[in-house]
Design a protein around this motif. Structure first.
Motif, short mmCIF file in Angstrom:
data_model
loop_
_atom_site.label_atom_id
_atom_site.label_comp_id
_atom_site.label_asym_id
_atom_site.label_seq_id
_atom_site.Cartn_x
_atom_site.Cartn_y
_atom_site.Cartn_z
N ARG A 1 0.83 -1.20 0.00
CA ARG A 1 0.00 0.00 0.00
C ARG A 1 0.86 1.25 0.00
O ARG A 1 0.38 2.35 -0.27
CB ARG A 1 -0.96 0.00 1.18
CG ARG A 1 -2.01 -1.12 1.08
CD ARG A 1 -2.84 -1.21 2.31
NE ARG A 1 -1.95 -1.55 3.43
CZ ARG A 1 -2.32 -1.63 4.70
NH1 ARG A 1 -3.57 -1.39 5.04
NH2 ARG A 1 -1.45 -1.95 5.65
N GLU A 2 2.16 1.10 0.29
CA GLU A 2 3.10 2.21 0.17
C GLU A 2 3.57 2.24 -1.28
O GLU A 2 4.09 1.26 -1.80
CB GLU A 2 4.29 2.05 1.10
CG GLU A 2 5.24 3.22 1.02
CD GLU A 2 6.29 3.23 2.13
OE1 GLU A 2 6.83 4.31 2.37
OE2 GLU A 2 6.54 2.17 2.73
N ALA A 3 3.36 3.38 -1.94
CA ALA A 3 3.65 3.47 -3.37
C ALA A 3 4.37 4.77 -3.70
O ALA A 3 4.25 5.77 -2.99
CB ALA A 3 2.35 3.39 -4.17
N LEU A 4 5.10 4.74 -4.79
CA LEU A 4 5.76 5.92 -5.32
C LEU A 4 4.72 7.03 -5.49
O LEU A 4 3.62 6.79 -5.97
CB LEU A 4 6.40 5.57 -6.66
CG LEU A 4 7.30 6.59 -7.31
CD1 LEU A 4 8.50 6.90 -6.41
CD2 LEU A 4 7.77 6.07 -8.65
N SER A 5 5.08 8.25 -5.11
CA SER A 5 4.15 9.38 -5.16
C SER A 5 4.79 10.58 -5.85
O SER A 5 5.77 11.13 -5.34
CB SER A 5 3.73 9.78 -3.74
OG SER A 5 3.02 11.00 -3.75
N ASN A 6 4.22 10.96 -6.98
CA ASN A 6 4.74 12.16 -7.64
C ASN A 6 4.44 13.40 -6.79
O ASN A 6 5.28 14.30 -6.69
CB ASN A 6 4.21 12.29 -9.06
CG ASN A 6 2.72 12.50 -9.16
OD1 ASN A 6 1.96 12.11 -8.26
ND2 ASN A 6 2.28 13.08 -10.26
N GLY A 7 3.29 13.47 -6.17
CA GLY A 7 2.94 14.64 -5.36
C GLY A 7 3.88 14.85 -4.19
O GLY A 7 4.36 15.97 -3.95
N ARG A 8 4.16 13.81 -3.44
CA ARG A 8 5.10 13.92 -2.32
C ARG A 8 6.50 14.27 -2.83
O ARG A 8 7.20 15.09 -2.23
CB ARG A 8 5.17 12.61 -1.52
CG ARG A 8 3.90 12.22 -0.85
CD ARG A 8 3.71 12.95 0.46
NE ARG A 8 2.52 12.43 1.11
CZ ARG A 8 1.67 13.18 1.77
NH1 ARG A 8 1.87 14.46 1.90
NH2 ARG A 8 0.61 12.64 2.33
N THR A 9 6.88 13.67 -3.96
CA THR A 9 8.20 13.96 -4.52
C THR A 9 8.31 15.42 -4.92
O THR A 9 9.29 16.10 -4.57
CB THR A 9 8.48 13.03 -5.72
OG1 THR A 9 8.46 11.67 -5.26
CG2 THR A 9 9.84 13.34 -6.34
N PHE A 10 7.33 15.95 -5.63
CA PHE A 10 7.36 17.37 -6.01
C PHE A 10 7.41 18.26 -4.78
O PHE A 10 8.16 19.24 -4.74
CB PHE A 10 6.13 17.76 -6.84
CG PHE A 10 6.03 17.09 -8.18
CD1 PHE A 10 7.16 16.75 -8.91
CD2 PHE A 10 4.79 16.80 -8.72
CE1 PHE A 10 7.05 16.13 -10.15
CE2 PHE A 10 4.67 16.20 -9.95
CZ PHE A 10 5.80 15.86 -10.68
#
Length: 162
Positions: free
Chosen positions: A17-26
């Protein structure tokens, strides 16, 4: 051969359920452009991957993986195929990760300029033969990559090192 693109997604190996996140990264990297030293963050605010080498310096983290729906929407006059989304879904199924859990992909080598008015473009990639990006996993991750099978705009196949 150059101009290649691949869609990359990552999930926590201990909890998918933990996934790569573009929003958190930005948010945490304070940029839309990812290059050497930039970290790719999860939806749980944990660093998943770090870019340790990058000889291209242009990647997209805005656009979702192409899919059957993408082709019907943008290219109704062309044959529909499953695209990166279908490739990713098939590869992730053995890990119990369903299609609805697939996040926005880190599109390696994809050139998506953002115009002043906010318009997005998909233009020829700037990669050339032999150029690479190397990523270091910062936690145990499941990483799946789809060589982009898009035939209707300027992207093709890629190679990267994890």
């Amino acid at each position: 051969e150059g101009t290649q693109v691949s869609d990359l997604v990552a999930f926590g190996a201990d909890d998918v359920r933990e996934a790569l996140s573009n929003g958190r990264t930005f948010d945490y990297e304070e940029t839309l452009r990812m290059g050497v030293g930039k970290r790719l963050w999860s939806n749980r605010s944990q660093v998943m991957l770090t870019i340790v080498e990058d000889t291209v310096g242009m990647h997209d983290f805005l656009l979702t993986p192409c899919s059957e729906a993408t082709f019907r929407h943008f290219y109704p006059e062309h044959p529909v195929h499953r695209g990166c989304f279908g490739n990713l879904a098939e590869a992730l199924a053995p890990f119990g990760i369903g299609p609805d859990a697939i996040p926005c992909a880190f599109n390696v080598f994809m050139n998506v300029p953002v115009e002043e008015d906010g318009t997005l473009g998909i233009v020829d990639g700037i990669s050339a033969p032999g150029l690479t990006v190397d990523l270091r996993a910062e936690i145990d991750v499941i990483v799946v990559v789809s060589n982009c099978p898009q035939i209707n705009n300027p992207v093709s196949y890629t190679h990267l090192t994890l």
